[in-house]
Motif scaffolding. Sequence first.
Motif, PDB file in Angstrom:
ATOM      1  N   TRP A  46       0.841  -1.203   0.000  1.00  0.00           N
ATOM      2  CA  TRP A  46       0.000   0.000   0.000  1.00  0.00           C
ATOM      3  C   TRP A  46       0.874   1.250   0.000  1.00  0.00           C
ATOM      4  O   TRP A  46       0.674   2.161  -0.810  1.00  0.00           O
ATOM      5  CB  TRP A  46      -0.917  -0.044   1.208  1.00  0.00           C
ATOM      6  N   GLY A  49       2.381   1.789  -3.256  1.00  0.00           N
ATOM      7  CA  GLY A  49       1.430   2.434  -4.159  1.00  0.00           C
ATOM      8  C   GLY A  49       1.356   3.932  -3.937  1.00  0.00           C
ATOM      9  O   GLY A  49       1.267   4.708  -4.897  1.00  0.00           O
ATOM     10  N   THR A  53       2.184   7.006  -6.473  1.00  0.00           N
ATOM     11  CA  THR A  53       1.180   8.053  -6.678  1.00  0.00           C
ATOM     12  C   THR A  53       1.846   9.424  -6.549  1.00  0.00           C
ATOM     13  O   THR A  53       1.642  10.295  -7.400  1.00  0.00           O
ATOM     14  CB  THR A  53       0.033   7.918  -5.658  1.00  0.00           C
ATOM     15  N   PHE A  58       1.091   6.586 -12.130  1.00  0.00           N
ATOM     16  CA  PHE A  58      -0.181   6.002 -11.717  1.00  0.00           C
ATOM     17  C   PHE A  58      -0.343   4.539 -12.142  1.00  0.00           C
ATOM     18  O   PHE A  58      -0.991   3.771 -11.433  1.00  0.00           O
ATOM     19  CB  PHE A  58      -1.358   6.842 -12.199  1.00  0.00           C
ATOM     20  N   ALA A  61       1.466   2.714  -9.530  1.00  0.00           N
ATOM     21  CA  ALA A  61       0.694   2.842  -8.288  1.00  0.00           C
ATOM     22  C   ALA A  61      -0.474   1.867  -8.288  1.00  0.00           C
ATOM     23  O   ALA A  61      -0.722   1.198  -7.274  1.00  0.00           O
ATOM     24  CB  ALA A  61       0.188   4.276  -8.123  1.00  0.00           C
ATOM     25  N   ARG A  62      -1.172   1.778  -9.406  1.00  0.00           N
ATOM     26  CA  ARG A  62      -2.292   0.830  -9.506  1.00  0.00           C
ATOM     27  C   ARG A  62      -1.818  -0.599  -9.258  1.00  0.00           C
ATOM     28  O   ARG A  62      -2.505  -1.369  -8.595  1.00  0.00           O
ATOM     29  CB  ARG A  62      -2.960   0.919 -10.880  1.00  0.00           C
ATOM     30  N   TYR A  65      -1.289  -1.014  -5.496  1.00  0.00           N
ATOM     31  CA  TYR A  65      -2.579  -1.034  -4.802  1.00  0.00           C
ATOM     32  C   TYR A  65      -3.249  -2.397  -4.991  1.00  0.00           C
ATOM     33  O   TYR A  65      -3.826  -2.940  -4.049  1.00  0.00           O
ATOM     34  CB  TYR A  65      -3.491   0.094  -5.296  1.00  0.00           C
ATOM     35  N   LYS A  66      -3.142  -2.939  -6.203  1.00  0.00           N
ATOM     36  CA  LYS A  66      -3.717  -4.263  -6.453  1.00  0.00           C
ATOM     37  C   LYS A  66      -3.029  -5.309  -5.584  1.00  0.00           C
ATOM     38  O   LYS A  66      -3.682  -6.176  -5.003  1.00  0.00           O
ATOM     39  CB  LYS A  66      -3.581  -4.614  -7.936  1.00  0.00           C
ATOM     40  N   ARG A  70      -6.230  -3.278  -2.460  1.00  0.00           N
ATOM     41  CA  ARG A  70      -6.930  -2.015  -2.217  1.00  0.00           C
ATOM     42  C   ARG A  70      -7.275  -1.395  -3.567  1.00  0.00           C
ATOM     43  O   ARG A  70      -6.559  -1.573  -4.542  1.00  0.00           O
ATOM     44  CB  ARG A  70      -6.047  -1.048  -1.417  1.00  0.00           C
ATOM     45  N   GLU A  71      -8.359  -0.661  -3.577  1.00  0.00           N
ATOM     46  CA  GLU A  71      -8.747   0.054  -4.785  1.00  0.00           C
ATOM     47  C   GLU A  71      -7.897   1.324  -4.898  1.00  0.00           C
ATOM     48  O   GLU A  71      -7.712   2.055  -3.923  1.00  0.00           O
ATOM     49  CB  GLU A  71     -10.232   0.428  -4.707  1.00  0.00           C
ATOM     50  N   PHE A  72      -7.387   1.586  -6.091  1.00  0.00           N
ATOM     51  CA  PHE A  72      -6.587   2.796  -6.315  1.00  0.00           C
ATOM     52  C   PHE A  72      -7.512   4.009  -6.317  1.00  0.00           C
ATOM     53  O   PHE A  72      -8.410   4.096  -7.149  1.00  0.00           O
ATOM     54  CB  PHE A  72      -5.821   2.682  -7.634  1.00  0.00           C
ATOM     55  N   GLU A  81      -4.910   8.996   1.830  1.00  0.00           N
ATOM     56  CA  GLU A  81      -4.283   7.677   1.868  1.00  0.00           C
ATOM     57  C   GLU A  81      -3.147   7.633   2.892  1.00  0.00           C
ATOM     58  O   GLU A  81      -2.998   6.655   3.618  1.00  0.00           O
ATOM     59  CB  GLU A  81      -3.767   7.291   0.481  1.00  0.00           C
TER      60      GLU A  81
END
Length: 94
Positions: A46, A49, A53, A58, A61-62, A65-66, A70-72, A81
């Motif tokens: 996290w 990510g 960010t 991005f 970062a995505r 997050y995956k 977690r949802e970006f 965040e």
Amino acid sequence: MPKTKSPKTKVPKTKPLGRALELLAEGRWQPAHEIVQKEESALGAWLHGIVHTLEGDFDNARYWYKRAKREFPGGDAVKREIAAAGRAIEAARD
């Protein structure tokens, strides 16, 4: 009667993650990146990510997050965040 050891559980090392979070809050994503690259926990992913960010990468970062499951939330949510990650680190210390 001998003492029995409790089973080890994988708990994130919160001290380095706490330092990474401090650096992120200061906008210093490069030294934070050096810390989170060494982490394998979901919390570390996290923060990784969040690093990307802040960097403006991005797509990367995505990915992180995956990995953190977690949802970006997008670039505009970085302060929220960081605050939420701080609460998660505190909870992990308990």
